[in-house]
Design a protein around this motif. Sequence first.
Motif, PDB file in Angstrom:
ATOM      1  N   ILE A  11      45.315  27.878  45.412  1.00 24.65           N
ATOM      2  CA  ILE A  11      43.736  27.827  46.376  1.00 24.65           C
ATOM      3  C   ILE A  11      44.551  27.574  47.582  1.00 24.65           C
ATOM      4  CG2 ILE A  11      42.739  26.772  44.319  1.00 24.65           C
ATOM      5  CD1 ILE A  11      43.209  23.901  45.522  1.00 24.65           C
ATOM      6  N   THR A  12      45.787  27.396  48.110  1.00 20.99           N
ATOM      7  CA  THR A  12      46.071  27.505  49.263  1.00 20.99           C
ATOM      8  C   THR A  12      46.424  28.892  49.905  1.00 20.99           C
ATOM      9  OG1 THR A  12      48.408  27.338  49.041  1.00 20.99           O
ATOM     10  CG2 THR A  12      47.102  25.241  49.053  1.00 20.99           C
ATOM     11  N   ALA A  13      46.293  29.725  49.084  1.00 20.57           N
ATOM     12  CA  ALA A  13      46.504  31.213  49.532  1.00 20.57           C
ATOM     13  C   ALA A  13      45.365  31.952  49.501  1.00 20.57           C
ATOM     14  CB  ALA A  13      47.735  31.726  48.485  1.00 20.57           C
ATOM     15  N   LEU A  14      45.355  33.038  50.465  1.00 17.15           N
ATOM     16  CA  LEU A  14      44.158  33.858  50.441  1.00 17.15           C
ATOM     17  C   LEU A  14      44.135  34.707  49.238  1.00 17.15           C
ATOM     18  CD1 LEU A  14      45.256  35.657  53.949  1.00 17.15           C
ATOM     19  CD2 LEU A  14      43.228  34.041  53.572  1.00 17.15           C
ATOM     20  N   TYR A  15      42.837  35.314  48.817  1.00 19.27           N
ATOM     21  CA  TYR A  15      42.638  36.027  47.839  1.00 19.27           C
ATOM     22  C   TYR A  15      43.535  37.631  48.105  1.00 19.27           C
ATOM     23  CZ  TYR A  15      39.131  33.122  45.938  1.00 19.27           C
ATOM     24  OH  TYR A  15      38.571  31.948  45.035  1.00 19.27           O
ATOM     25  N   PRO A  16      43.576  37.988  46.993  1.00 14.89           N
ATOM     26  CA  PRO A  16      44.744  39.429  47.112  1.00 14.89           C
ATOM     27  C   PRO A  16      43.865  40.239  47.909  1.00 14.89           C
ATOM     28  CG  PRO A  16      44.607  38.573  44.746  1.00 14.89           C
ATOM     29  CD  PRO A  16      43.428  37.675  45.288  1.00 14.89           C
ATOM     30  N   PRO A  17      44.550  41.385  48.454  1.00 20.54           N
ATOM     31  CA  PRO A  17      43.825  42.288  49.387  1.00 20.54           C
ATOM     32  C   PRO A  17      42.955  42.952  48.572  1.00 20.54           C
ATOM     33  CG  PRO A  17      46.497  42.314  49.650  1.00 20.54           C
ATOM     34  CD  PRO A  17      46.137  41.362  48.695  1.00 20.54           C
ATOM     35  N   ILE A  18      42.001  43.553  49.180  1.00 20.66           N
ATOM     36  CA  ILE A  18      40.833  44.222  48.513  1.00 20.66           C
ATOM     37  C   ILE A  18      40.257  45.298  49.452  1.00 20.66           C
ATOM     38  CG2 ILE A  18      39.093  42.695  49.510  1.00 20.66           C
ATOM     39  CD1 ILE A  18      37.590  42.881  46.722  1.00 20.66           C
ATOM     40  N   SER A  59      39.606  42.829  60.781  1.00 19.41           N
ATOM     41  CA  SER A  59      40.833  42.933  60.028  1.00 19.41           C
ATOM     42  C   SER A  59      40.709  42.984  58.258  1.00 19.41           C
ATOM     43  CB  SER A  59      42.133  41.922  60.569  1.00 19.41           C
ATOM     44  OG  SER A  59      41.728  40.727  60.015  1.00 19.41           O
ATOM     45  N   PRO A  60      41.537  43.535  57.940  1.00 14.69           N
ATOM     46  CA  PRO A  60      41.482  43.269  56.437  1.00 14.69           C
ATOM     47  C   PRO A  60      41.944  42.077  55.969  1.00 14.69           C
ATOM     48  CG  PRO A  60      42.983  44.993  57.038  1.00 14.69           C
ATOM     49  CD  PRO A  60      42.517  44.595  58.166  1.00 14.69           C
ATOM     50  N   MET A  61      42.717  41.139  56.711  1.00  9.69           N
ATOM     51  CA  MET A  61      42.566  39.561  56.326  1.00  9.69           C
ATOM     52  C   MET A  61      41.401  38.999  56.017  1.00  9.69           C
ATOM     53  SD  MET A  61      44.464  36.656  58.544  1.00  9.69           S
ATOM     54  CE  MET A  61      44.667  34.908  57.957  1.00  9.69           C
ATOM     55  N   LEU A  62      40.434  39.339  56.999  1.00 12.58           N
ATOM     56  CA  LEU A  62      38.930  38.571  57.042  1.00 12.58           C
ATOM     57  C   LEU A  62      38.206  38.792  55.487  1.00 12.58           C
ATOM     58  CD1 LEU A  62      37.784  39.181  60.517  1.00 12.58           C
ATOM     59  CD2 LEU A  62      38.415  37.025  59.574  1.00 12.58           C
ATOM     60  N   ARG A  63      38.703  39.838  55.039  1.00 12.92           N
ATOM     61  CA  ARG A  63      38.001  39.909  53.384  1.00 12.92           C
ATOM     62  C   ARG A  63      38.271  39.006  52.520  1.00 12.92           C
ATOM     63  NH1 ARG A  63      40.216  46.260  53.334  1.00 12.92           N
ATOM     64  NH2 ARG A  63      38.899  47.212  55.029  1.00 12.92           N
ATOM     65  N   ARG A  64      39.733  38.467  52.736  1.00  8.21           N
ATOM     66  CA  ARG A  64      40.430  37.685  51.825  1.00  8.21           C
ATOM     67  C   ARG A  64      40.211  36.285  51.367  1.00  8.21           C
ATOM     68  NH1 ARG A  64      46.523  39.127  52.558  1.00  8.21           N
ATOM     69  NH2 ARG A  64      46.531  37.880  50.463  1.00  8.21           N
ATOM     70  N   PHE A  65      39.036  35.645  52.272  1.00  8.20           N
ATOM     71  CA  PHE A  65      38.573  34.552  52.096  1.00  8.20           C
ATOM     72  C   PHE A  65      37.387  34.098  51.060  1.00  8.20           C
ATOM     73  CE2 PHE A  65      40.896  34.517  56.337  1.00  8.20           C
ATOM     74  CZ  PHE A  65      41.243  33.197  56.385  1.00  8.20           C
ATOM     75  N   PHE A  66      37.236  35.323  50.328  1.00  9.88           N
ATOM     76  CA  PHE A  66      36.041  35.264  49.634  1.00  9.88           C
ATOM     77  C   PHE A  66      36.324  35.557  47.994  1.00  9.88           C
ATOM     78  CE2 PHE A  66      35.259  36.489  53.943  1.00  9.88           C
ATOM     79  CZ  PHE A  66      34.500  35.375  54.535  1.00  9.88           C
ATOM     80  N   ASP A  67      35.902  34.721  47.081  1.00 10.22           N
ATOM     81  CA  ASP A  67      36.108  35.152  45.856  1.00 10.22           C
ATOM     82  C   ASP A  67      35.468  36.493  45.549  1.00 10.22           C
ATOM     83  OD1 ASP A  67      36.429  35.489  43.117  1.00 10.22           O
ATOM     84  OD2 ASP A  67      35.746  33.632  42.549  1.00 10.22           O
ATOM     85  N   PRO A  68      36.444  37.717  45.393  1.00  5.88           N
ATOM     86  CA  PRO A  68      35.683  38.894  44.975  1.00  5.88           C
ATOM     87  C   PRO A  68      35.056  39.119  43.830  1.00  5.88           C
ATOM     88  CG  PRO A  68      38.134  38.833  44.749  1.00  5.88           C
ATOM     89  CD  PRO A  68      37.988  37.837  45.210  1.00  5.88           C
TER      90      PRO A  68
END
Length: 332
Positions: A11-18, A59-68
């Motif tokens: 839970i300290t890591a970003l969600y995987p790239p999407i 940036s693609p990083m901004l996609r990774r804060f949210f449970d896909p």
Amino acid sequence: MDHRSDQKRNITALYPPIEPFDQRMLDVGDGHSVYMEQCGQQEGEPVLVLHGGPGGGCSPMLRRFFDPEHYRAVLFDQRGCGRSRPHAEIAQNTTWDLVADIERIRIALGIDQFTVFGGSWGSTLALVYAITHPDRVKALVLRGVFLGTNAELDWFYRGGAAQFFPDAWARFIALIPEAERIDPIAAYNRRLFSGDTADEMRFGGIWSSWEHALASVHSDGSRVTAPLDYARAFARLENHYFMNGCFLESDGWILANRHVIEGIPTHIVQGRQDMICPPVSAHRLAEGWPRSALHLVPAAGHAISEPGITQKLLLIMDDLRNGQNSRRITAV
């Protein structure tokens, strides 16, 4: 999936790239087209992501804060930056144009309410949008708060932050004549809109480097370079907005109108050592607002990539996903 159990994910890591399930250009009028994308669950809980700057782009990083598996994340490049066109254009490019663009996006996607997630300038735009359309905002998640005030601009562009980074400041003003240094924003405006693209890129690079050099608590003030075309757009748009007081009707407009949004649950994540947007703005925003939670992150600066800030934003979005609303806390 039981969202209350995160044993399968750090839970300290970003969600995987999407990758987005939807990408499009939206004609918003005035000669502008904005790039928009959607990620995650097509029928998921909508969250609108507002990037910083003005002029930073997504940036693609901004996609990774949210449970896909839960969220439907909507991102767009604001007018004049990123993949939006025309590039680096300031005509018909104001805060109120961006608020109208958000409404166009919401309507085009058939969304009734968003959670709005914004950092730095994105926090400013999130607040202005919420004040203008409070019934369209389910919750606010803000990072590195910027209220668009003269005091904040004085801090960063008229000598405040220079007291801590004199070497970086010296580079910032080196090409500005002594007589113009009393107002670097105005001095840069003359150069960023000179009509000489090469010169605009040169000064855009210096403007952008000053900000980026101070973004992290670990920064030593060294020069940070960016592609010159990006730097030119970033600098022109920031300078355009700052020359015009972010197009707000009065200095302190956001705090004066905060009462409109006090019913909206709000999380404010702020690095305690933020040199770009000092914590006093976040404190003023949260003070006396019962439905807000101010999270002051120690040993963290401005950037969303600061580990403590990344972790806190992830935890907040997971809590909101789980139907939890964290109590007010002032540190992690």
